[in-house]
Design a protein around this motif. Sequence first.
Motif, PDB file in Angstrom:
ATOM      1  N   LYS A   1     -25.302-123.813  65.488  1.00 47.47           N
ATOM      2  CA  LYS A   1     -24.070-123.032  65.336  1.00 47.47           C
ATOM      3  C   LYS A   1     -23.922-122.601  63.881  1.00 47.47           C
ATOM      4  CE  LYS A   1     -21.538-125.103  69.191  1.00 47.47           C
ATOM      5  NZ  LYS A   1     -20.309-125.827  69.634  1.00 47.47           N
ATOM      6  N   ILE A   2     -23.926-121.300  63.665  1.00 46.87           N
ATOM      7  CA  ILE A   2     -23.788-120.739  62.326  1.00 46.87           C
ATOM      8  C   ILE A   2     -22.418-120.081  62.227  1.00 46.87           C
ATOM      9  CG2 ILE A   2     -24.708-119.068  60.673  1.00 46.87           C
ATOM     10  CD1 ILE A   2     -27.428-119.408  62.098  1.00 46.87           C
ATOM     11  N   PRO A   3     -21.528-120.610  61.422  1.00 44.20           N
ATOM     12  CA  PRO A   3     -20.191-120.017  61.295  1.00 44.20           C
ATOM     13  C   PRO A   3     -20.257-118.680  60.562  1.00 44.20           C
ATOM     14  CG  PRO A   3     -20.484-121.736  59.666  1.00 44.20           C
ATOM     15  CD  PRO A   3     -21.707-121.775  60.540  1.00 44.20           C
ATOM     16  N   SER A   4     -19.169-117.922  60.607  1.00 47.46           N
ATOM     17  CA  SER A   4     -19.118-116.626  59.930  1.00 47.46           C
ATOM     18  C   SER A   4     -19.477-116.787  58.454  1.00 47.46           C
ATOM     19  CB  SER A   4     -17.721-116.024  60.077  1.00 47.46           C
ATOM     20  OG  SER A   4     -17.661-114.753  59.437  1.00 47.46           O
ATOM     21  N   THR A   5     -20.558-116.117  58.039  1.00 49.28           N
ATOM     22  CA  THR A   5     -21.103-116.282  56.691  1.00 49.28           C
ATOM     23  C   THR A   5     -21.494-114.928  56.121  1.00 49.28           C
ATOM     24  OG1 THR A   5     -22.040-118.422  57.375  1.00 49.28           O
ATOM     25  CG2 THR A   5     -22.865-117.457  55.326  1.00 49.28           C
ATOM     26  N   LYS A   6     -21.113-114.681  54.895  1.00 49.81           N
ATOM     27  CA  LYS A   6     -21.532-113.444  54.224  1.00 49.81           C
ATOM     28  C   LYS A   6     -23.022-113.507  53.934  1.00 49.81           C
ATOM     29  CE  LYS A   6     -21.324-111.295  49.675  1.00 49.81           C
ATOM     30  NZ  LYS A   6     -20.702-111.317  48.341  1.00 49.81           N
ATOM     31  N   PHE A   7     -23.744-112.425  54.269  1.00 49.70           N
ATOM     32  CA  PHE A   7     -25.157-112.406  53.929  1.00 49.70           C
ATOM     33  C   PHE A   7     -25.553-111.192  53.100  1.00 49.70           C
ATOM     34  CE2 PHE A   7     -25.089-110.097  57.925  1.00 49.70           C
ATOM     35  CZ  PHE A   7     -26.113-109.164  57.853  1.00 49.70           C
TER      36      PHE A   7
ATOM     37  N   LEU B   1     -21.959-105.706  65.563  1.00 46.77           N
ATOM     38  CA  LEU B   1     -22.742-106.219  66.684  1.00 46.77           C
ATOM     39  C   LEU B   1     -22.039-107.423  67.282  1.00 46.77           C
ATOM     40  CD1 LEU B   1     -25.475-106.184  68.306  1.00 46.77           C
ATOM     41  CD2 LEU B   1     -26.327-107.833  66.627  1.00 46.77           C
ATOM     42  N   ASP B   2     -21.936-107.444  68.589  1.00 50.98           N
ATOM     43  CA  ASP B   2     -21.425-108.610  69.314  1.00 50.98           C
ATOM     44  C   ASP B   2     -22.247-108.695  70.591  1.00 50.98           C
ATOM     45  OD1 ASP B   2     -20.087-110.658  70.532  1.00 50.98           O
ATOM     46  OD2 ASP B   2     -18.078-109.871  70.124  1.00 50.98           O
ATOM     47  N   ALA B   3     -23.235-109.601  70.586  1.00 51.35           N
ATOM     48  CA  ALA B   3     -24.221-109.603  71.672  1.00 51.35           C
ATOM     49  C   ALA B   3     -24.595-111.007  72.094  1.00 51.35           C
ATOM     50  CB  ALA B   3     -25.482-108.860  71.221  1.00 51.35           C
ATOM     51  N   THR B   4     -24.887-111.156  73.391  1.00 48.80           N
ATOM     52  CA  THR B   4     -25.476-112.384  73.920  1.00 48.80           C
ATOM     53  C   THR B   4     -26.814-112.014  74.541  1.00 48.80           C
ATOM     54  OG1 THR B   4     -23.320-113.390  74.374  1.00 48.80           O
ATOM     55  CG2 THR B   4     -25.225-114.298  75.533  1.00 48.80           C
ATOM     56  N   LEU B   5     -27.891-112.529  73.950  1.00 48.17           N
ATOM     57  CA  LEU B   5     -29.241-112.205  74.398  1.00 48.17           C
ATOM     58  C   LEU B   5     -29.954-113.477  74.833  1.00 48.17           C
ATOM     59  CD1 LEU B   5     -30.269-109.740  71.534  1.00 48.17           C
ATOM     60  CD2 LEU B   5     -29.343-109.173  73.782  1.00 48.17           C
TER      61      LEU B   5
ATOM     62  N   GLU C   1     -28.987-116.469  72.347  1.00 51.97           N
ATOM     63  CA  GLU C   1     -28.177-116.305  71.142  1.00 51.97           C
ATOM     64  C   GLU C   1     -26.907-115.520  71.457  1.00 51.97           C
ATOM     65  OE1 GLU C   1     -29.994-114.755  67.658  1.00 51.97           O
ATOM     66  OE2 GLU C   1     -31.875-115.859  67.930  1.00 51.97           O
ATOM     67  N   HIS C   2     -25.797-115.992  70.919  1.00 47.57           N
ATOM     68  CA  HIS C   2     -24.566-115.200  70.902  1.00 47.57           C
ATOM     69  C   HIS C   2     -24.316-114.867  69.438  1.00 47.57           C
ATOM     70  CE1 HIS C   2     -19.952-114.740  71.601  1.00 47.57           C
ATOM     71  NE2 HIS C   2     -20.567-113.589  71.361  1.00 47.57           N
ATOM     72  N   GLN C   3     -24.601-113.632  69.075  1.00 49.50           N
ATOM     73  CA  GLN C   3     -24.592-113.225  67.682  1.00 49.50           C
ATOM     74  C   GLN C   3     -23.494-112.192  67.432  1.00 49.50           C
ATOM     75  OE1 GLN C   3     -27.532-110.739  64.670  1.00 49.50           O
ATOM     76  NE2 GLN C   3     -28.476-112.086  66.187  1.00 49.50           N
ATOM     77  N   ARG C   4     -22.868-112.313  66.261  1.00 54.60           N
ATOM     78  CA  ARG C   4     -21.800-111.371  65.894  1.00 54.60           C
ATOM     79  C   ARG C   4     -21.941-111.003  64.428  1.00 54.60           C
ATOM     80  NH1 ARG C   4     -16.185-110.949  64.544  1.00 54.60           N
ATOM     81  NH2 ARG C   4     -15.047-109.655  66.061  1.00 54.60           N
ATOM     82  N   GLN C   5     -21.835-109.706  64.133  1.00 52.91           N
ATOM     83  CA  GLN C   5     -21.832-109.219  62.757  1.00 52.91           C
ATOM     84  C   GLN C   5     -20.654-108.271  62.580  1.00 52.91           C
ATOM     85  OE1 GLN C   5     -25.477-107.807  61.001  1.00 52.91           O
ATOM     86  NE2 GLN C   5     -26.757-109.141  62.283  1.00 52.91           N
ATOM     87  N   ALA C   6     -19.983-108.393  61.434  1.00 50.26           N
ATOM     88  CA  ALA C   6     -18.809-107.557  61.187  1.00 50.26           C
ATOM     89  C   ALA C   6     -18.677-107.259  59.704  1.00 50.26           C
ATOM     90  CB  ALA C   6     -17.545-108.248  61.705  1.00 50.26           C
TER      91      ALA C   6
ATOM     92  N   ARG D   1     -20.727-107.965  54.568  1.00 51.62           N
ATOM     93  CA  ARG D   1     -21.271-108.012  55.923  1.00 51.62           C
ATOM     94  C   ARG D   1     -21.445-109.483  56.277  1.00 51.62           C
ATOM     95  NH1 ARG D   1     -25.887-104.040  58.371  1.00 51.62           N
ATOM     96  NH2 ARG D   1     -26.058-104.981  60.465  1.00 51.62           N
ATOM     97  N   ARG D   2     -20.756-109.915  57.333  1.00 50.04           N
ATOM     98  CA  ARG D   2     -20.759-111.316  57.729  1.00 50.04           C
ATOM     99  C   ARG D   2     -21.437-111.494  59.088  1.00 50.04           C
ATOM    100  NH1 ARG D   2     -17.342-114.131  54.264  1.00 50.04           N
ATOM    101  NH2 ARG D   2     -17.275-115.915  55.667  1.00 50.04           N
ATOM    102  N   TYR D   3     -21.986-112.674  59.255  1.00 50.16           N
ATOM    103  CA  TYR D   3     -22.822-112.958  60.427  1.00 50.16           C
ATOM    104  C   TYR D   3     -22.483-114.336  60.970  1.00 50.16           C
ATOM    105  CZ  TYR D   3     -27.269-114.904  62.367  1.00 50.16           C
ATOM    106  OH  TYR D   3     -28.234-115.530  63.120  1.00 50.16           O
ATOM    107  N   GLU D   4     -22.422-114.442  62.286  1.00 49.97           N
ATOM    108  CA  GLU D   4     -22.276-115.752  62.937  1.00 49.97           C
ATOM    109  C   GLU D   4     -23.136-115.771  64.189  1.00 49.97           C
ATOM    110  OE1 GLU D   4     -18.293-116.268  65.022  1.00 49.97           O
ATOM    111  OE2 GLU D   4     -17.852-114.559  63.715  1.00 49.97           O
ATOM    112  N   ASN D   5     -23.562-116.969  64.567  1.00 48.88           N
ATOM    113  CA  ASN D   5     -24.490-117.055  65.689  1.00 48.88           C
ATOM    114  C   ASN D   5     -24.410-118.435  66.315  1.00 48.88           C
ATOM    115  OD1 ASN D   5     -26.534-116.567  67.508  1.00 48.88           O
ATOM    116  ND2 ASN D   5     -28.114-116.112  65.978  1.00 48.88           N
ATOM    117  N   THR D   6     -24.517-118.475  67.636  1.00 46.78           N
ATOM    118  CA  THR D   6     -24.744-119.729  68.350  1.00 46.78           C
ATOM    119  C   THR D   6     -26.071-119.582  69.064  1.00 46.78           C
ATOM    120  OG1 THR D   6     -22.385-120.176  68.665  1.00 46.78           O
ATOM    121  CG2 THR D   6     -23.916-121.329  70.118  1.00 46.78           C
ATOM    122  N   ARG D   7     -27.063-120.279  68.561  1.00 46.75           N
ATOM    123  CA  ARG D   7     -28.432-120.191  69.090  1.00 46.75           C
ATOM    124  C   ARG D   7     -28.727-121.455  69.883  1.00 46.75           C
ATOM    125  NH1 ARG D   7     -30.960-119.137  64.577  1.00 46.75           N
ATOM    126  NH2 ARG D   7     -31.329-116.914  64.994  1.00 46.75           N
ATOM    127  N   THR D   8     -29.092-121.284  71.145  1.00 44.78           N
ATOM    128  CA  THR D   8     -29.420-122.416  72.010  1.00 44.78           C
ATOM    129  C   THR D   8     -30.894-122.358  72.366  1.00 44.78           C
ATOM    130  OG1 THR D   8     -27.183-122.331  72.943  1.00 44.78           O
ATOM    131  CG2 THR D   8     -28.804-123.651  74.117  1.00 44.78           C
TER     132      THR D   8
END
Length: 318
Positions: free
Chosen positions: A190-196, A257-261, A239-244, A217-224
């Motif tokens: 689990k990656i919380p909202s983080t500026k990259f 981006l708000d995606a579950t792949l 992955e459930h990934q979000r960028q904003a 530009r911030r990024y968060e992800n839950t990778r299983t």
Amino acid sequence: MRRVASLVLVGLGIFSLALGAVLRFYVYPELAVVPLDQKTESVAEGAAKVFYPKELVVKDARLTATRKVESNLTVPEAKVNGDVMVWDQGLVVTDSENQLVSAVKHRVCLDRRTNMALQECTQQYVTDAEGDPTAADKAVHQEGLNYKFPFDTQPQDYEYFDTTLRKATTARYEGTDEVGGLEVYKFVQKIPSTKFRDQDVPGTLVNSTAASVKAERRYENTRTMWVEPVTGIIVKGSEHQRQALFGPDGKEGTVLLDATLTFNEKTVRESVDRASEARGKLTLISSTGPIVLLSAGLVLLLAGILLGVLGRRARHVA
């Protein structure tokens, strides 16, 4: 005659015990390494909301993420019979109309047994830009696991590298599961909202009246990841990934981006087949074979000793 039979049984017992030990403590470590000629492909699919920069709009989309991983034998560290492998990874994400959404290239040197990144290798990089990697791309600190878990994966947490953040974060062990008939370990990162990165964008994308602003530009992800533990192969991933974008006022603006792949059925099936085959071979030399040989060796050794003792008693009575 009993003496000869006793010696034969004792000899066979010692041989079986030795062979079992050799299989477990010598042959297994030599074979539990990733081959240098690796070449795999995985495909993940799913629904998403995607920002299209040419139109400056967010649309619903169906995405396909194709990841290709291939060994690179031209890098100096990738020596035949060595302990280092070099993997080149290309990840391309497209929508149902074949429009490019994102692309990442990653070269990393890894330990062939643990799959941990080796920072001291040359020519490593992570880039999502067109053209050759920049000095910053090459300076990324490579760390953690990459694309695979170690042989004999344990029910514990591991550090796993994320190419967007360009660093490793913790993938936590969350229990056992089953995929395609295989018992697997489930890990969640689990990656919380983080500026990259910072980037200049039209003010309208972050609710500003300015023509252009510098936004975060911030990024968060839950990778299983579902991992077959004997081989360390990831047989299924999601992955459930979000960028904003976030404006100078610290408030969220446009979601990019708000995606579950998730791995598609073909990828899961092929991964399960590959893991099942490798698991069978490794289990034979690491546990099944040694257990059978050690058990047989003990029986033969005890039988030989017992036969020898009985033989001596019989001669003594006579």
